[in-house]
Design an enzyme around this catalytic site. Structure first.
Site, PDB file in Angstrom:
ATOM      1  N   ASP A 111       0.866  -1.177   0.000  1.00  0.00           N
ATOM      2  CA  ASP A 111       0.000   0.000   0.000  1.00  0.00           C
ATOM      3  C   ASP A 111       0.904   1.229   0.000  1.00  0.00           C
ATOM      4  O   ASP A 111       1.561   1.525   1.005  1.00  0.00           O
ATOM      5  CB  ASP A 111      -0.902   0.020   1.231  1.00  0.00           C
ATOM      6  CG  ASP A 111      -1.988  -1.065   1.203  1.00  0.00           C
ATOM      7  OD1 ASP A 111      -1.742  -2.137   0.618  1.00  0.00           O
ATOM      8  OD2 ASP A 111      -3.067  -0.822   1.765  1.00  0.00           O
ATOM      9  N   LYS A 119      -6.947   3.320  -3.460  1.00  0.00           N
ATOM     10  CA  LYS A 119      -7.342   3.350  -2.050  1.00  0.00           C
ATOM     11  C   LYS A 119      -7.608   4.784  -1.624  1.00  0.00           C
ATOM     12  O   LYS A 119      -6.852   5.696  -1.979  1.00  0.00           O
ATOM     13  CB  LYS A 119      -6.226   2.708  -1.221  1.00  0.00           C
ATOM     14  CG  LYS A 119      -6.460   2.681   0.279  1.00  0.00           C
ATOM     15  CD  LYS A 119      -5.304   1.954   0.962  1.00  0.00           C
ATOM     16  CE  LYS A 119      -5.365   2.059   2.482  1.00  0.00           C
ATOM     17  NZ  LYS A 119      -4.226   1.377   3.134  1.00  0.00           N
ATOM     18  N   LYS A 127     -10.273   0.222  -2.507  1.00  0.00           N
ATOM     19  CA  LYS A 127     -10.171  -0.002  -1.067  1.00  0.00           C
ATOM     20  C   LYS A 127     -10.474   1.284  -0.316  1.00  0.00           C
ATOM     21  O   LYS A 127      -9.638   2.180  -0.241  1.00  0.00           O
ATOM     22  CB  LYS A 127      -8.780  -0.511  -0.695  1.00  0.00           C
ATOM     23  CG  LYS A 127      -8.583  -0.724   0.813  1.00  0.00           C
ATOM     24  CD  LYS A 127      -7.179  -1.223   1.127  1.00  0.00           C
ATOM     25  CE  LYS A 127      -6.919  -1.278   2.624  1.00  0.00           C
ATOM     26  NZ  LYS A 127      -5.552  -1.767   2.944  1.00  0.00           N
TER      27      LYS A 127
END
Length: 325
Positions: free
Chosen positions: A162, A225, A261
């Site tokens: 991430d 995300k 996400k």
């Protein structure tokens, strides 16, 4: 609100080369349709009022559990805390073995090896290890440091990375710099998947979120995300809806599917189900899978388990009967 943000040749499975220069990329990103903020927020609010039947709720609760990236990202994290979190992710409800496992355990890079070993010891190799990298959460580091951070996390066992984008560069209009940084991090991931974090609360406008979504996908992101969970504004239904529109339109244009996400602030089963409705009604059923949609969360799992127990037993056990993270 425009529902089709794809370029004119959408549906042909190709995109023109829009990353050949900073000017070309700027023209493309600023040529995306502007976001009707009122329309976006109204649609997100309307979808949030949808109710589902009890049988569908049971399915939704299990699906939401299977989509969780169970997360601890604190300076006080210890190997013991990470091992405990892995045990919970591998067996969320020790009293009910039918409860699904979570999708991943998300930790800092120095805890990736600990998480990998703990999941293997629990017989939960299918649970991924996700690791934040690239100078999370601020992203203020030289590219060489970010790439080394990524490679070390992958070498330690991370299945997913991430990363945070350089918001300063993005907000200054240095889009090609951000694109190239994402692309280089993606290359450093090897076989690991890459989730690109925008920090929507700092991007400030819906137009910027749409541009960041397309920029990250063009650079090779496997997931986009919303946020780090470390600022005041994190995942919201409107900004997640906007990103779901982006991945839908990107697949129409290129044939490549990208996941979404939302992270930060999603704490209750009711909230999680609202997000699943957003996914189904916006991107479609193809995204209703842990392969394509995740929740970045820590406390959400507890409420999902309590609601699941209530459906199963008819009684509301309360938080004292759910393991603490």
């Amino acid at each position: 609100m425009p529902t089709d943000a794809a370029p004119r040749d959408a549906g042909r499975g190709t995109l023109p080369d829009v990353t050949s220069s900073d000017a070309a990329l700027r023209r493309f990103l600023h040529g995306l349709p502007g976001v009707d903020a009122v329309g976006l927020e109204a649609r997100a609010a309307a979808l949030g009022t949808r109710s589902i039947k009890t049988s569908a709720k049971a399915y939704a609760l299990d699906l939401a559990i299977s989509m969780i990236d169970l997360t601890t990202l604190e300076g006080a994290d210890t190997p013991g805390k990470v091992r405990s979190l892995c045990a919970k992710g591998a067996s969320p409800d020790p009293g009910d073995r039918t409860a699904p496992r979570v999708a991943a355990i998300c930790v800092y890079p120095d805890m990736a090896a600990t998480a990998k070993r703990a999941l293997a010891d629990a017989g939960a190799d299918e649970v991924k290890v996700a690791s934040v990298a690239t100078a999370f959460p601020a992203g203020r580091a030289a590219l060489s440091v970010k790439l080394a951070d990524t490679r070390e996390a992958v070498a330690a066992g991370a299945d997913e990375i991430d990363m945070v984008i350089d918001r300063g560069a993005f907000l200054s209009g240095r889009y090609l710099q951000v694109f190239e940084e994402i692309r280089e991090v993606k290359q450093s991931c090897g076989d690991a998947h890459l989730k690109v974090i925008f920090e929507n609360g700092e991007l400030a406008t819906y137009d910027n979120i749409r541009r960041a979504s397309w920029l990250a996908m063009l650079a090779g992101a496997d997931f986009i995300k919303t946020s780090t969970g470390k600022v005041a504004v994190n995942a919201t239904p409107p900004n997640t809806l906007l990103m779901l529109e982006a991945v839908r339109d990107f697949r129409t244009s290129t044939g490549r599917q990208v996941g979404v996400k939302p992270a930060g602030g999603i704490r209750t089963a009711k909230d999680a189900i609202k997000y699943l409705v957003l996914v189904n009604e916006t991107a479609g059923g193809d995204w209703l899978s842990p392969d394509w949609f995740r929740f970045g969360a820590s406390s959400l799992l507890n409420d999902l388990l309590m609601q699941r127990q209530k459906l199963t037993t008819g009684r509301y056990s309360g938080p004292d009967y759910v393991t603490v993270d």
